[in-house]
Design a protein around this motif. Sequence first.
Motif, mmCIF file in Angstrom:
data_model
loop_
_atom_site.group_PDB
_atom_site.id
_atom_site.type_symbol
_atom_site.label_atom_id
_atom_site.label_comp_id
_atom_site.label_asym_id
_atom_site.label_seq_id
_atom_site.Cartn_x
_atom_site.Cartn_y
_atom_site.Cartn_z
ATOM 1 N N ARG A 66 0.869 -1.056 -0.138
ATOM 2 C CA ARG A 66 -0.077 -0.006 -0.038
ATOM 3 C C ARG A 66 0.866 1.248 0.148
ATOM 4 N NH1 ARG A 66 -5.491 1.038 2.636
ATOM 5 N NH2 ARG A 66 -5.372 -1.144 3.518
ATOM 6 N N ILE A 67 2.097 1.232 0.664
ATOM 7 C CA ILE A 67 2.791 2.387 0.990
ATOM 8 C C ILE A 67 4.210 2.400 -0.031
ATOM 9 C CG2 ILE A 67 2.211 2.646 3.136
ATOM 10 C CD1 ILE A 67 4.741 1.653 4.162
ATOM 11 N N ALA A 68 4.264 1.220 -0.803
ATOM 12 C CA ALA A 68 5.662 1.118 -1.454
ATOM 13 C C ALA A 68 5.689 2.091 -2.647
ATOM 14 C CB ALA A 68 5.869 -0.416 -1.998
ATOM 15 N N THR A 73 12.365 2.894 -1.028
ATOM 16 C CA THR A 73 13.438 2.303 -0.210
ATOM 17 C C THR A 73 13.291 2.261 1.392
ATOM 18 O OG1 THR A 73 15.025 3.488 -1.637
ATOM 19 C CG2 THR A 73 15.821 3.045 0.554
ATOM 20 N N LEU A 74 12.626 3.411 1.903
ATOM 21 C CA LEU A 74 12.010 3.236 3.371
ATOM 22 C C LEU A 74 10.946 1.930 3.365
ATOM 23 C CD1 LEU A 74 11.073 6.665 4.747
ATOM 24 C CD2 LEU A 74 12.634 5.023 5.447
ATOM 25 N N ALA A 130 6.192 4.440 9.593
ATOM 26 C CA ALA A 130 5.643 5.742 10.164
ATOM 27 C C ALA A 130 6.183 6.917 9.357
ATOM 28 C CB ALA A 130 6.047 5.810 11.739
ATOM 29 N N LEU A 131 7.595 7.071 8.991
ATOM 30 C CA LEU A 131 8.038 8.015 8.173
ATOM 31 C C LEU A 131 7.428 8.172 6.937
ATOM 32 C CD1 LEU A 131 11.914 7.753 8.924
ATOM 33 C CD2 LEU A 131 10.302 9.538 9.590
ATOM 34 N N VAL A 132 7.055 6.758 6.231
ATOM 35 C CA VAL A 132 6.712 7.068 5.068
ATOM 36 C C VAL A 132 4.969 7.380 5.162
ATOM 37 C CG1 VAL A 132 5.644 5.326 3.246
ATOM 38 C CG2 VAL A 132 7.841 4.959 4.270
ATOM 39 N N CYS A 133 4.177 7.049 5.936
ATOM 40 C CA CYS A 133 2.887 7.600 6.364
ATOM 41 C C CYS A 133 2.535 8.966 6.695
ATOM 42 C CB CYS A 133 2.078 6.469 7.179
ATOM 43 S SG CYS A 133 1.934 4.897 6.619
ATOM 44 N N LEU A 134 3.704 9.362 7.585
ATOM 45 C CA LEU A 134 3.870 10.750 7.941
ATOM 46 C C LEU A 134 3.962 11.738 6.822
ATOM 47 C CD1 LEU A 134 5.603 10.493 11.483
ATOM 48 C CD2 LEU A 134 3.285 10.995 11.063
ATOM 49 N N ARG A 135 4.682 11.115 5.657
ATOM 50 C CA ARG A 135 4.990 11.814 4.648
ATOM 51 C C ARG A 135 3.854 12.676 3.849
ATOM 52 N NH1 ARG A 135 10.112 9.807 1.179
ATOM 53 N NH2 ARG A 135 11.846 10.105 2.756
#
Length: 206
Positions: A66-68, A73-74, A130-135
């Motif tokens: 879902r977030i790739a 990379t993250l 979390a970093l990916v989603c917070l973006r």
Amino acid sequence: MQNVQYTPTSWDARFFLIAGGFMLINTLCLWARHFSGYQLSILWPAIPAIIGLASSVLGLYKLHPRIASRAPTLAKWGAGFALAALLALSIGACWVIASAVLGDATRGVGMQALIGVFMVAMVGAFICNALVCLRDSASRTLGMALSVPVACWGVMILVGVISGPEVGLSLDFYTNGLLGTAFLTASVALKKRTGETCSDMHNAEA
């Protein structure tokens, strides 16, 4: 040939829902074991914790597709950390169950090393996701929910370094309830995102 539209699965939300429920059960068992006059086996709080944490790892892994596309990379690092945590947790679960049956060996160096690997991998997995989603502003609630375990485990690791591993691990008496709440929040956020995506797909078809 008819085009087939694939709607996003909600297994990530389901895994986090299971994780949240079992972590809250774990918290109740920890409190009951501490305050009751009965000598409850360590399996009472351990089994819900194992199921809850394993479900959260599976939730992170299912979250990867879902977030790739947002931060490849993250997202890959997050999935890798999640798999490492799942492996350590699986070995640790077998160890705890065997120790309960054959004798208490959960305080040995090997068990502490497994717990250390698991905690580092889990913190890494949650940090990356979390970093990916917070973006993305649309998934910020999910990112904040995934940040709660990072904070909890960060405190446990810090206390463990300062005061010893056993003192750090004893904080689960307080932090596991926060983890359960965070996992339930993540489940709700993921279900909301899935519903919005499905709605957008139906509108596009119309």
